[in-house]
Scaffold this active site. Structure first.
Site, PDB file in Angstrom:
ATOM      1  CB  SER A   1      -0.975  -0.002   1.182  1.00 38.20           C
ATOM      2  OG  SER A   1      -0.303   0.169   2.396  1.00 38.20           O
TER       3      SER A   1
ATOM      4  CG  MET B   1       8.248  -8.255   5.669  1.00 40.52           C
ATOM      5  SD  MET B   1       8.209  -6.968   6.932  1.00 40.52           S
ATOM      6  CE  MET B   1       7.896  -7.970   8.376  1.00 40.52           C
ATOM      7  NE  ARG B   2      16.207 -11.401   3.192  1.00 37.93           N
ATOM      8  CZ  ARG B   2      16.781 -12.523   3.625  1.00 37.93           C
ATOM      9  NH1 ARG B   2      16.035 -13.514   4.053  1.00 37.93           N
ATOM     10  NH2 ARG B   2      18.087 -12.648   3.629  1.00 37.93           N
ATOM     11  CB  ILE B   3      17.722  -8.416   9.022  1.00 43.69           C
ATOM     12  CG1 ILE B   3      16.566  -8.365  10.025  1.00 43.69           C
ATOM     13  CG2 ILE B   3      18.971  -7.744   9.604  1.00 43.69           C
ATOM     14  CD1 ILE B   3      16.801  -9.150  11.284  1.00 43.69           C
ATOM     15  CG  LEU B   4      18.320  -4.664   4.167  1.00 43.94           C
ATOM     16  CD1 LEU B   4      17.922  -3.220   3.910  1.00 43.94           C
ATOM     17  CD2 LEU B   4      18.359  -5.456   2.867  1.00 43.94           C
TER      18      LEU B   4
ATOM     19  CG  ASN C   1      12.494   1.006   6.821  1.00 43.15           C
ATOM     20  OD1 ASN C   1      11.733   0.399   6.047  1.00 43.15           O
ATOM     21  ND2 ASN C   1      12.562   0.708   8.108  1.00 43.15           N
TER      22      ASN C   1
ATOM     23  CG  HIS D   1       9.481   1.002  12.263  1.00 40.00           C
ATOM     24  ND1 HIS D   1       9.639  -0.357  12.052  1.00 40.00           N
ATOM     25  CD2 HIS D   1       9.173   1.146  13.581  1.00 40.00           C
ATOM     26  CE1 HIS D   1       9.441  -0.999  13.197  1.00 40.00           C
ATOM     27  NE2 HIS D   1       9.157  -0.106  14.132  1.00 40.00           N
TER      28      HIS D   1
ATOM     29  CB  SER E   1       9.571   6.876  12.136  1.00 36.33           C
ATOM     30  OG  SER E   1       9.024   6.942  13.429  1.00 36.33           O
TER      31      SER E   1
ATOM     32  CD  GLU F   1      20.133   1.711  16.380  1.00 30.36           C
ATOM     33  OE1 GLU F   1      19.338   1.620  17.303  1.00 30.36           O
ATOM     34  OE2 GLU F   1      20.656   2.787  16.009  1.00 30.36           O
ATOM     35  CG  LEU F   2      16.035  -4.092  12.960  1.00 33.91           C
ATOM     36  CD1 LEU F   2      15.895  -4.386  11.477  1.00 33.91           C
ATOM     37  CD2 LEU F   2      15.644  -5.295  13.785  1.00 33.91           C
ATOM     38  CG  ASP F   3      13.045  -1.186  12.506  1.00 30.60           C
ATOM     39  OD1 ASP F   3      12.998  -1.045  11.270  1.00 30.60           O
ATOM     40  OD2 ASP F   3      12.517  -2.145  13.105  1.00 30.60           O
TER      41      ASP F   3
ATOM     42  CD  GLN G   1      -1.491  10.769   9.470  1.00 33.24           C
ATOM     43  OE1 GLN G   1      -0.663  11.629   9.181  1.00 33.24           O
ATOM     44  NE2 GLN G   1      -2.787  10.937   9.282  1.00 33.24           N
TER      45      GLN G   1
HETATM   46  C1  GRF Z   1       4.096  -0.707   6.784  1.00 34.97           C
HETATM   47  O1  GRF Z   1       3.395  -0.725   7.984  1.00 34.97           O
HETATM   48  C2  GRF Z   1       5.477  -0.150   6.991  1.00 34.97           C
HETATM   49  O2  GRF Z   1       5.539   0.797   8.013  1.00 34.97           O
HETATM   50  C3  GRF Z   1       6.280  -1.369   7.341  1.00 34.97           C
HETATM   51  O3  GRF Z   1       5.747  -2.385   6.545  1.00 34.97           O
HETATM   52  C4  GRF Z   1       4.381  -2.103   6.257  1.00 34.97           C
HETATM   53  C5  GRF Z   1       4.205  -2.196   4.775  1.00 34.97           C
HETATM   54  O4  GRF Z   1       2.854  -2.071   4.406  1.00 34.97           O
HETATM   55  N1  GRF Z   1       7.692  -1.161   7.122  1.00 34.97           N
HETATM   56  P1  GRF Z   1       2.440  -2.036   2.882  1.00 34.97           P
HETATM   57  O5  GRF Z   1       2.932  -3.340   2.250  1.00 34.97           O
HETATM   58  O6  GRF Z   1       3.066  -0.847   2.259  1.00 34.97           O
HETATM   59  O7  GRF Z   1       0.944  -1.967   2.891  1.00 34.97           O
END
Ligand code: GRF
Length: 216
Positions: free
Chosen positions: A16, A93-96, A110, A112, A139, A146-148, A176
């Site tokens: 999204s 969804m990967r740690i880089l 990124n 979060h 954010s 550092e992760l996130d 948001q």
């Molecule tokens: C979001 O909540 C973002 O903050 C996180 O992963 C989610 C991705 O959502 N990093 P979408 O696939 O963009 O809907």
């Protein structure tokens, strides 16, 4: 008008945020051009969104690689073939690896779903509710090792309502995200946003540690 800024988006899921970026890049005066969308999952719906918008897509399955370093090296090669100025993580969804992050130093963003540095990692909405927080949000930050972690660019703050569930909170936070991510990417594309030695710079000025704050 500024030059075009080629962007590669990495995702693993629904996309999204990618959709918000696509919609924003379509506005006439946007310098943002999404050159490609890359996923580690072939079934990510975000890839379909990209195809529907006529954007190049690639899948690189991490399970086909022995270890993080090998996957990240192949990912770098794939991304760099598109020669992007900016790489955007949108639910990737990967740690880089450190090598990956260093390679894109200052041009990797990124998003979060929490008010960092609170609630790094997963289940952020649930954790905010359990802690009794009165405010929550999301954010955008430059990615560091550092992760996130990493210097904050923008935070959107929303009030937590009495009857909020993780789902209702997620929905309002997502709304948001769809505003602040395109805004940040556009700032970067316009040459207004950069990573300095002390943190994120907007129009040459160091942003506060919390980034640019937006309250709703
Ligand atoms: C979001 O909540 C973002 O903050 C996180 O992963 C989610 C991705 O959502 N990093 P979408 O696939 O963009 O809907």
């Amino acid at each position: 008008m500024s030059q075009t800024c080629d962007v590669v988006v990495l995702l693993s899921g629904t996309g999204s945020n990618l959709q918000a970026l696509i919609d924003s890049a379509r506005t006439g005066d946007s310098p943002v051009r999404i050159a490609a969308v890359i996923s580690n999952r072939a079934d990510a719906y975000g890839l379909q969104r990209a195809r529907d918008a006529g954007i190049d897509t690639r899948t690189l399955d991490h399970k086909a690689f022995e270890g993080r370093e090998a996957f990240d090296a192949a990912l770098i090669e794939l991304i760099d073939a598109f020669n992007p100025k900016l790489v955007v993580l949108a639910g990737f969804m990967r740690i880089l690896s450190a090598d990956f992050v260093r390679h894109y130093q200052g041009r990797l963003l990124n998003i979060h779903p929490s008010l960092l540095p609170k609630y790094k990692g997963l289940h952020t909405h649930q954790r905010a509710l359990e802690a009794g927080d009165t405010e929550h949000g999301c954010s955008v930050h430059f990615v560091t090792e550092e992760l996130d972690g990493g210097p904050l660019v923008v935070q959107a703050v929303i009030p937590v309502e009495l009857h909020d569930s993780p789902q209702s909170l997620a929905q309002r936070v997502h709304a948001q995200e769809h505003l602040i991510y395109p805004m940040s990417v556009r700032w970067f594309a316009e040459g207004r946003l950069s990573l300095g030695e002390q943190g994120a710079l907007l129009d040459g000025k160091l942003l506060a540690a919390s980034g640019h704050l937006i309250r709703t």
